[in-house]
Design an enzyme around this catalytic site. Structure first.
Site, PDB file in Angstrom:
ATOM      1  N   ALA A 113     -21.913 -69.480 -35.008  1.00  0.00           N
ATOM      2  CA  ALA A 113     -23.344 -69.451 -34.716  1.00  0.00           C
ATOM      3  C   ALA A 113     -23.635 -69.240 -33.230  1.00  0.00           C
ATOM      4  O   ALA A 113     -24.612 -68.565 -32.872  1.00  0.00           O
ATOM      5  CB  ALA A 113     -23.984 -70.751 -35.194  1.00  0.00           C
ATOM      6  N   ASP A 137     -10.994 -61.669 -52.311  1.00  0.00           N
ATOM      7  CA  ASP A 137     -10.523 -63.034 -52.060  1.00  0.00           C
ATOM      8  C   ASP A 137      -9.474 -62.970 -50.955  1.00  0.00           C
ATOM      9  O   ASP A 137      -8.341 -62.558 -51.188  1.00  0.00           O
ATOM     10  CB  ASP A 137      -9.929 -63.609 -53.348  1.00  0.00           C
ATOM     11  CG  ASP A 137      -9.529 -65.080 -53.206  1.00  0.00           C
ATOM     12  OD1 ASP A 137      -9.384 -65.550 -52.052  1.00  0.00           O
ATOM     13  OD2 ASP A 137      -9.359 -65.752 -54.236  1.00  0.00           O
ATOM     14  N   ASN A 148     -24.568 -79.077 -39.673  1.00  0.00           N
ATOM     15  CA  ASN A 148     -25.337 -80.265 -40.058  1.00  0.00           C
ATOM     16  C   ASN A 148     -24.921 -81.529 -39.309  1.00  0.00           C
ATOM     17  O   ASN A 148     -25.002 -82.624 -39.850  1.00  0.00           O
ATOM     18  CB  ASN A 148     -25.172 -80.506 -41.569  1.00  0.00           C
ATOM     19  CG  ASN A 148     -25.530 -79.298 -42.390  1.00  0.00           C
ATOM     20  OD1 ASN A 148     -26.443 -78.548 -42.056  1.00  0.00           O
ATOM     21  ND2 ASN A 148     -24.799 -79.087 -43.476  1.00  0.00           N
ATOM     22  N   SER A 166     -26.565 -74.566 -44.362  1.00  0.00           N
ATOM     23  CA  SER A 166     -25.881 -73.575 -45.199  1.00  0.00           C
ATOM     24  C   SER A 166     -26.866 -72.809 -46.056  1.00  0.00           C
ATOM     25  O   SER A 166     -26.650 -71.631 -46.380  1.00  0.00           O
ATOM     26  CB  SER A 166     -24.862 -74.263 -46.115  1.00  0.00           C
ATOM     27  OG  SER A 166     -23.713 -74.653 -45.427  1.00  0.00           O
ATOM     28  N   HIS A 196     -20.787 -73.067 -54.115  1.00  0.00           N
ATOM     29  CA  HIS A 196     -21.512 -72.939 -52.848  1.00  0.00           C
ATOM     30  C   HIS A 196     -21.925 -71.496 -52.587  1.00  0.00           C
ATOM     31  O   HIS A 196     -23.073 -71.210 -52.226  1.00  0.00           O
ATOM     32  CB  HIS A 196     -20.629 -73.468 -51.712  1.00  0.00           C
ATOM     33  CG  HIS A 196     -21.335 -73.653 -50.415  1.00  0.00           C
ATOM     34  ND1 HIS A 196     -21.455 -72.646 -49.475  1.00  0.00           N
ATOM     35  CD2 HIS A 196     -21.956 -74.734 -49.867  1.00  0.00           C
ATOM     36  CE1 HIS A 196     -22.104 -73.101 -48.412  1.00  0.00           C
ATOM     37  NE2 HIS A 196     -22.431 -74.365 -48.628  1.00  0.00           N
ATOM     38  N   ASP A 233     -17.815 -66.952 -48.275  1.00  0.00           N
ATOM     39  CA  ASP A 233     -18.000 -68.285 -48.832  1.00  0.00           C
ATOM     40  C   ASP A 233     -16.912 -68.593 -49.860  1.00  0.00           C
ATOM     41  O   ASP A 233     -15.749 -68.249 -49.646  1.00  0.00           O
ATOM     42  CB  ASP A 233     -19.400 -68.376 -49.455  1.00  0.00           C
ATOM     43  CG  ASP A 233     -20.045 -69.735 -49.275  1.00  0.00           C
ATOM     44  OD1 ASP A 233     -19.577 -70.682 -49.924  1.00  0.00           O
ATOM     45  OD2 ASP A 233     -21.015 -69.843 -48.497  1.00  0.00           O
TER      46      ASP A 233
END
Length: 411
Positions: free
Chosen positions: A223, A98, A211, A276, A114, A78
């Site tokens: 997914a 990172d 979404n 999410s 987030h 994320d």
């Protein structure tokens, strides 16, 4: 004296019974995440003092006597995770990586917020003054930053390459469960290969379904890859969220509308909506299962979460609900004979009753009913006690007269 005591007891009991008890969830609520966030997310300024609806619905605390996810590292691919957030502090968050920088700096801070919100749903610890906590509060979070806000402050976006690099970094960092709350509608060979790499390394990958249900409802990746647990969102009533992606690839649904979690740079909570935020509920359950059933493979964990889900009123897998809503207690405690090769039907453990903290609407009505029933009994016992004391004094505390009945001649 006895009459005064009895009257006082009656008054006190009636006051206690009739005093309204405010549900904890109504005392104070978290604020919604900014709708047009630019730059870094500010520290939350309000705290959810009650138990959020998602925690009431899933009730992960039912299985905490068995497992809290200890020994399992969950990779959060994320925007980073703020390790200083109070409910994530104390060693719950590793330094991480990172992958957006060549030097691979740590990722235990978070500008956009987030990743911190996602990590809180998975593994936030309990804290005085709030009923919010993560699903697996003893799991360890491995932050993998693969997205940053753009220079103009607009929200970060992930390319397929960045997602692939993030999944690989999480696997190489020792994660046994990986949560990725991001997607692309374009299949990508590199991303697919990263998912295969995770599967071959016995790592569970959980991804949000996205979404865009009202914008064409495209198939989304990672997914849609077969080994991934794809998660859609439901609201408090159990209905599918309007925005939640649908399709044959969907595995499960979880709370994703108005859910509570933490933010960076301070205590307090935010409210957010989206698949999410549904995915990390499932990632947290996967961590509980992997901790309690360490012998299970990643494929078996996925199967277990699917077959123990609360079924929708439709043939499964359903395009909008997959196999159903993830069920924490059943996922951890159900006996699956196929895991031992017996091939017998699935036997699901009986669910424990909801704890008082998880009862919808709070415990006020229950306390009032209990008091209304118990107060008259207490008053009667006090009255009876006073009569016995007075009778004893009259007799000089001698034994009461014994009445003997003659023997029954028929015997």
């Amino acid at each position: 004296m006895t009459k005064t005591f009895s009257a006082s007891l009656l008054v006190a009991g009636l006051v206690w019974a009739l005093t309204p008890v405010t549900p904890a969830s109504a005392q104070q609520s978290a604020a919604p995440l900014p709708s047009n966030q630019k730059g870094c997310l500010p520290a939350p300024t309000s705290t959810e003092s009650g138990t959020p609806w998602a925690q009431q619905r899933l009730a992960p605390d039912r299985v905490w006597s068995l497992t809290k996810g200890a020994g399992i590292t969950v990779g959060v691919v994320d925007t980073g995770v703020d390790a200083g957030t109070p409910q994530l502090a104390g060693g719950r968050v590793k330094r991480g990586v990172d992958v957006t920088t060549p030097e691979r700096k740590p990722a235990d801070d978070d500008c956009f917020g987030h990743g911190t919100f996602v990590a809180g749903i998975i593994g936030a610890g309990s804290r005085r003054g709030t009923g919010f906590s993560g699903v697996a509060p003893e799991a360890t979070i491995l932050p993998i930053r693969c997205a940053v806000a753009s220079q103009d402050g607009s929200p970060p976006s992930l390319t397929a390459t960045e997602m692939a690099n993030g999944i690989r970094a999480a696997v190489d960092g020792g994660a046994k469960v990986v949560n990725i709350s991001a997607s692309t509608s374009v299949p990508d060979d590199g991303l697919e290969e990263a998912v295969r790499y995770a599967a071959s390394s016995d790592v569970v990958v959980v991804a949000s379904a996205a979404n865009s249900a009202q914008q064409g409802d495209p198939v989304t990746y990672p997914a849609a890859y077969p080994s991934v647990i794809a998660v859609g969102a439901i609201d408090e009533s159990g209905k599918k969220a309007d925005f939640s992606q649908t399709g044959k690839f969907l595995s499960l649904v979880a709370p994703g509308v108005g859910v509570t979690s933490v933010g960076p740079r301070g205590a307090g909570h935010w409210l957010g909506s989206g698949t999410s935020y549904a995915a990390p509920f499932v990632a947290g359950v996967a961590a509980l299962v992997r901790s309690y059933h360490p012998e299970l493979s990643a494929e078996q964990v996925k199967h277990r979460l699917e077959v123990t889900a609360d079924r929708p009123a439709a043939k499964v897998p359903d395009p909008g609900f997959g196999w159903g809503t993830v069920n924490v207690t059943a996922a951890v405690t159900t006996v699956l004979p196929e895991e031992s090769g017996t091939g017998l039907p699935v036997v699901t453990a009986e669910l424990a009753p909801l704890p008082p903290s998880a009862q919808p609407g709070g415990a006020g009505p229950l306390l009032a009913v209990g008091a209304a029933v118990s107060v008259p009994i207490l008053v009667f016992l006090a009255f009876l006690g006073s009569r016995l004391v007075r009778s004893g004094r009259t007799r000089g505390w001698k034994p009461a007269r014994v009445v003997e009945f003659p023997p029954d001649p028929r015997k």
